[in-house]
Every structure is written in structure tokens, then in C-alpha cells.
Design an enzyme around this catalytic site. Structure first.
Site, short mmCIF file in Angstrom:
data_model
loop_
_atom_site.label_atom_id
_atom_site.label_comp_id
_atom_site.label_asym_id
_atom_site.label_seq_id
_atom_site.Cartn_x
_atom_site.Cartn_y
_atom_site.Cartn_z
N PRO A 44 10.97 1.24 -5.21
CA PRO A 44 11.75 1.60 -4.02
C PRO A 44 10.88 1.57 -2.76
O PRO A 44 9.79 2.14 -2.73
CB PRO A 44 12.21 3.03 -4.34
CG PRO A 44 12.22 3.10 -5.83
CD PRO A 44 11.06 2.25 -6.27
N GLU A 45 11.35 0.86 -1.75
CA GLU A 45 10.63 0.77 -0.49
C GLU A 45 11.36 1.60 0.56
O GLU A 45 12.31 2.32 0.25
CB GLU A 45 10.48 -0.69 -0.09
CG GLU A 45 9.66 -1.49 -1.11
CD GLU A 45 9.34 -2.90 -0.67
OE1 GLU A 45 9.58 -3.24 0.50
OE2 GLU A 45 8.84 -3.67 -1.51
#
Length: 271
Positions: A2-3
Site C-alpha cells: 500500500p502506497e
């Protein structure tokens, strides 16, 4: 992993369901995450009202009157709002129980995430103290990035992925922003012109904003706070498209490894 857009999507997704609710219980099924979950976490938050949910870099910040809970999603984790009656799965490691309202549940298959607590000033926490500016805020502009990059031999892609320079520009979005700005990711940061930095900053802001609007990018495991996947993957121009034609010039996209990360670019459109 997840960014920033995925974490921001999670933040926006869970906040309406849990802010101003009182924590009734904390259930820790697996304390051994990237760092051990504090043994006294329940003592810190049970009976307290959750005052706000924000984000700093890739960390979710849950604010209480006496301190802050920091949550990191690791490589493949997600933080979801679920009904209290929903049985936990094998990788559901931590629950923040708001009673009849709902449960905030951390699922983390690889256990690279974190749930931490600090009662000290938030920005003095060792994980946050040295972070650079947020990419969507005004402080992150072409002048800032240009000045920080002078005399740097580091590849421009690795440079913008350095959280001390700017937070949250992860691998997917660095690939996309550099392609849109016409900058080859392998170029030394110190050789990128002021005009090119202007384009790059603009594209970083645009690609992140679009990804947030689309709910992030689902590649393997990520879902937002509402349990739904992100859809930005459908708009990716280079990431994951190695060997396929560039949508600009139609030449095959090239893949190299930078910092052990997949880096995809167009040898014609990016210089």
C-alpha cells in the site's frame, strides 16, 4: 505494498465510521508484527473517544486525548471497518472494538505492518521525525525539489522515493509520474533541470490525486477501509507494462531494476 493513495483511501474510508466513537475493547491476536504491539495498548485506549483519523506519509494516525496510535499497513495489510458479528480470519491480527457500532480490524498476512502507541508529541516520534513534506501540500514544489537534488548522483526515481525528501511517492507512482514528466528514471537527480522538476512535481501531485480519487491501486492484496478494491490500476501507463507498447510513441517499454524495484520506462519518451 500500500502506497500513499491506498493509505489515504483507507483514512478517508474508516474515519466517518469511527471518529467520535468510544473504544470498548482491544483484541490483539498476534502481537508480533514488524514491531511488537504494545502490551498495554488496551489500557491506553479503552474508554477513550477516537478524536480523529489522519495520515502522515504511509502511517495512519488515530488521535486520542492522551496520545496517538500509529498504524502501518506493511506490505499487504489493510485496515477495515467490519460488523462486530463478523468472525476474524486467520490474518486478522488486531481489532479496535467500538461496541455495537463497529470494529476496526487490521488484516496483515505478511505481518510487516505495525500498531504502535505514543503519548509524546506526535511529530517527535522516531518514525515520523525525519519525514519530508507531504507531496500534495504547498511546501512540496519545484524550488524545493530542485534545491534538494543539486549535486545528488542518486537516480531521480530513488531520489523521489526517499521519504526524507518527500513522503509517500512509492514505486508505482514514481514510475507513472516520471513517465508523464518525460524524465528517465535512471538519470542522476542532480542533472534534472529546473523546468523538468516543475513538470515532475506537477505530475507527482496529479498522479497521486487521481489515484486517491480512484481508491488507490489494487495489485494483489490491497482493499480500502470499506473493503472495496482500488481502480487506478486501470489507468497505469508504464508500471507492470514492460514489453508492451508505450501509449505515446508505441515503442516497447523497458524494465530495469533500481534499488531492487521494478522500473518501467520508455526509452524514447523519457530522457
Amino acid at each position: 505494498m500500500p502506497e500513499l493513495p491506498e493509505v489515504e483511501t483507507t483514512c478517508r474510508g474508516i474515519a466517518p465510521h469511527v471518529v467520535n466513537k468510544i473504544v470498548q475493547a482491544v483484541v490483539v491476536r498476534q502481537p508480533q508484527l514488524r514491531w511488537p504491539v504494545p502490551a498495554n495498548l488496551a489500557e491506553q485506549v479503552v474508554g477513550q473517544k477516537l478524536l480523529g483519523v489522519t495520515r502522515r506519509g504511509k502511517y495512519l494516525v488515530l488521535r486520542f486525548a492522551t496520545g496517538h496510535m500509529l498504524v502501518h499497513l506493511g506490505m499487504s495489510g489493510n485496515l477495515r471497518v467490519v460488523a462486530r458479528r463478523e468472525d476474524p480470519g486467520y490474518h486478522d491480527h488486531v481489532d479496535i472494538d467500538f461496541g455495537a457500532q463497529c470494529v476496526l480490524r487490521l488484516n496483515d498476512p505478511r505481518r510487516f505492518g505495525a500498531v504502535l502507541w505514543t503519548s509524546a508529541p506526535l511529530l517527535e516520534h522516531e518514525l515520523l521525525a525525519h519525514l519530508g513534506p507531504e507531496p500534495l501540500e504547498a511546501l512540496f514544489d519545484a524550488d524545493y525539489l530542485y534545491q534538494r537534488s543539486r549535486k545528488r548522483k542518486l537516480a531521480i526515481k530513488a531520489f523521489i522515493m526517499d521519504s526524507k525528501v518527500v513522503v509517500g511517492v512509492g514505486n508505482i507512482y514514481a514510475n507513472e509520474a516520471l513517465h508523464a514528466a518525460g524524465i528517465r528514471p535512471t538519470r542522476a537527480a542532480g542533472t534534472v533541470s529546473r523546468a523538468a522538476m516543475e513538470r515532475l512535481v506537477s505530475e507527482i501531485k496529479q498522479v497521486l490525486a487521481r489515484a486517491i480519487e480512484q481508491g488507490g491501486t489494487t495489485l494483489k492484496d490491497f482493499v480500502g477501509g470499506d473493503g472495496k478494491p482500488g481502480y487506478f490500476q486501470q489507468q497505469l501507463l508504464v508500471y507492470g507494462r514492460q514489453g508492451q507498447p508505450c501509449r505515446g510513441c508505441k515503442k516497447p517499454l523497458k524494465e530495469v531494476r533500481l534499488g531492487q524495484r521494478s522500473t518501467v520506462y520508455c526509452t524514447s519518451c523519457q530522457r
